[in-house]
Design a protein around this motif. Structure first.
Motif, PDB file in Angstrom:
ATOM      1  N   LYS A 108      -1.436  18.249  -1.094  1.00 40.25           N
ATOM      2  CA  LYS A 108      -2.197  18.025  -2.158  1.00 40.25           C
ATOM      3  C   LYS A 108      -1.997  16.635  -2.803  1.00 40.25           C
ATOM      4  O   LYS A 108      -3.089  16.571  -2.748  1.00 40.25           O
ATOM      5  CB  LYS A 108      -1.924  18.830  -3.560  1.00 40.25           C
ATOM      6  N   SER A 109      -1.504  15.899  -2.712  1.00 39.20           N
ATOM      7  CA  SER A 109      -0.731  14.543  -3.362  1.00 39.20           C
ATOM      8  C   SER A 109      -1.907  13.295  -1.902  1.00 39.20           C
ATOM      9  O   SER A 109      -1.985  12.537  -2.826  1.00 39.20           O
ATOM     10  CB  SER A 109       0.101  14.014  -3.222  1.00 39.20           C
ATOM     11  N   HIS A 110      -1.708  14.109  -0.797  1.00 33.65           N
ATOM     12  CA  HIS A 110      -2.666  13.254  -0.158  1.00 33.65           C
ATOM     13  C   HIS A 110      -4.321  13.744   0.720  1.00 33.65           C
ATOM     14  O   HIS A 110      -4.160  12.891   1.859  1.00 33.65           O
ATOM     15  CB  HIS A 110      -1.578  12.381   1.497  1.00 33.65           C
ATOM     16  N   ALA A 111      -4.031  14.789   0.171  1.00 26.91           N
ATOM     17  CA  ALA A 111      -5.569  15.766   0.815  1.00 26.91           C
ATOM     18  C   ALA A 111      -6.250  15.022   0.996  1.00 26.91           C
ATOM     19  O   ALA A 111      -6.887  13.648   0.345  1.00 26.91           O
ATOM     20  CB  ALA A 111      -5.898  16.601   0.652  1.00 26.91           C
ATOM     21  N   GLY A 112      -7.420  14.063   2.287  1.00 26.17           N
ATOM     22  CA  GLY A 112      -8.285  13.417   2.928  1.00 26.17           C
ATOM     23  C   GLY A 112      -8.000  11.644   2.626  1.00 26.17           C
ATOM     24  O   GLY A 112      -8.752  10.804   2.892  1.00 26.17           O
ATOM     25  N   GLN A 127       0.760  -1.442   0.082  1.00 25.02           N
ATOM     26  CA  GLN A 127      -0.515  -0.032   0.247  1.00 25.02           C
ATOM     27  C   GLN A 127       0.997   1.101   0.134  1.00 25.02           C
ATOM     28  O   GLN A 127       2.230   0.782   0.554  1.00 25.02           O
ATOM     29  CB  GLN A 127      -1.140  -0.164   1.290  1.00 25.02           C
ATOM     30  N   SER A 128       0.513   2.591  -0.486  1.00 28.74           N
ATOM     31  CA  SER A 128       1.144   3.798  -0.457  1.00 28.74           C
ATOM     32  C   SER A 128       1.499   3.816   0.589  1.00 28.74           C
ATOM     33  O   SER A 128       1.040   3.189   2.203  1.00 28.74           O
ATOM     34  CB  SER A 128      -0.074   5.338  -0.555  1.00 28.74           C
ATOM     35  N   ILE A 129       2.456   4.577   1.359  1.00 28.29           N
ATOM     36  CA  ILE A 129       3.013   5.438   2.688  1.00 28.29           C
ATOM     37  C   ILE A 129       2.522   6.405   2.893  1.00 28.29           C
ATOM     38  O   ILE A 129       3.133   7.205   1.747  1.00 28.29           O
ATOM     39  CB  ILE A 129       4.960   4.856   2.200  1.00 28.29           C
ATOM     40  N   ASP A 130       2.135   6.885   3.443  1.00 25.77           N
ATOM     41  CA  ASP A 130       1.936   7.877   3.646  1.00 25.77           C
ATOM     42  C   ASP A 130       1.102   9.190   3.183  1.00 25.77           C
ATOM     43  O   ASP A 130       1.864  10.521   3.009  1.00 25.77           O
ATOM     44  CB  ASP A 130       2.801   8.946   4.414  1.00 25.77           C
ATOM     45  N   GLY A 131       0.549   8.603   1.958  1.00 28.45           N
ATOM     46  CA  GLY A 131       0.116   9.723   0.567  1.00 28.45           C
ATOM     47  C   GLY A 131       0.892   9.443  -0.426  1.00 28.45           C
ATOM     48  O   GLY A 131       0.357  10.503  -1.565  1.00 28.45           O
ATOM     49  N   MET A 132       2.114   8.582  -0.203  1.00 25.05           N
ATOM     50  CA  MET A 132       2.970   8.419  -1.569  1.00 25.05           C
ATOM     51  C   MET A 132       2.725   6.715  -2.516  1.00 25.05           C
ATOM     52  O   MET A 132       3.027   5.895  -1.438  1.00 25.05           O
ATOM     53  CB  MET A 132       4.692   8.526  -0.918  1.00 25.05           C
ATOM     54  N   SER A 133       2.581   7.176  -3.510  1.00 25.99           N
ATOM     55  CA  SER A 133       2.333   5.068  -4.049  1.00 25.99           C
ATOM     56  C   SER A 133       4.020   5.066  -4.473  1.00 25.99           C
ATOM     57  O   SER A 133       4.604   5.437  -3.921  1.00 25.99           O
ATOM     58  CB  SER A 133       1.953   4.544  -5.226  1.00 25.99           C
ATOM     59  N   ALA A 134       3.932   4.531  -3.758  1.00 24.84           N
ATOM     60  CA  ALA A 134       5.493   2.457  -3.907  1.00 24.84           C
ATOM     61  C   ALA A 134       6.484   3.239  -5.120  1.00 24.84           C
ATOM     62  O   ALA A 134       7.052   3.362  -5.824  1.00 24.84           O
ATOM     63  CB  ALA A 134       4.895   1.486  -3.498  1.00 24.84           C
TER      64      ALA A 134
END
Length: 83
Positions: free
Chosen positions: A74-78, A49-56
């Motif tokens: 912006k990339s992980h808002a919400g 899974q992603s790491i704190d809003g960043m896709s692997a």
């Protein structure tokens, strides 16, 4: 690839995250920011899974290009942090 993840407060109670290959220091261009340790020894694998809003995939591409990966609010808002 194993990475260490750091965080810094951003807007609206959200955080930005920085991932560096495990054991490497925070890159010089990012040391002016007060990063806190979030997690160590995280397995950065495209199948995880992603790491704190960043896709692997995005994090691996950034690390390949510049030696570290950084998220954007912006990339992980919400989105929520890893469970």
């Amino acid at each position: 690839m194993k990475v260490d993840v750091y965080k810094r407060p951003d807007t609206n109670g959200k955080y930005s995250y920085l991932a560096v290959p495990q054991g490497r220091p925070i890159p010089e261009e990012a040391t002016a920011v007060d990063w806190e340790t979030a997690e160590h020894n995280i397995d950065l694998d495209p199948d995880n899974q992603s790491i704190d809003g960043m896709s692997a995939d995005d994090a691996l591409a950034q690390i390949s290009a510049k030696g570290y990966a950084i998220s954007s609010v912006k990339s992980h808002a919400g989105s929520s942090s890893r469970a």
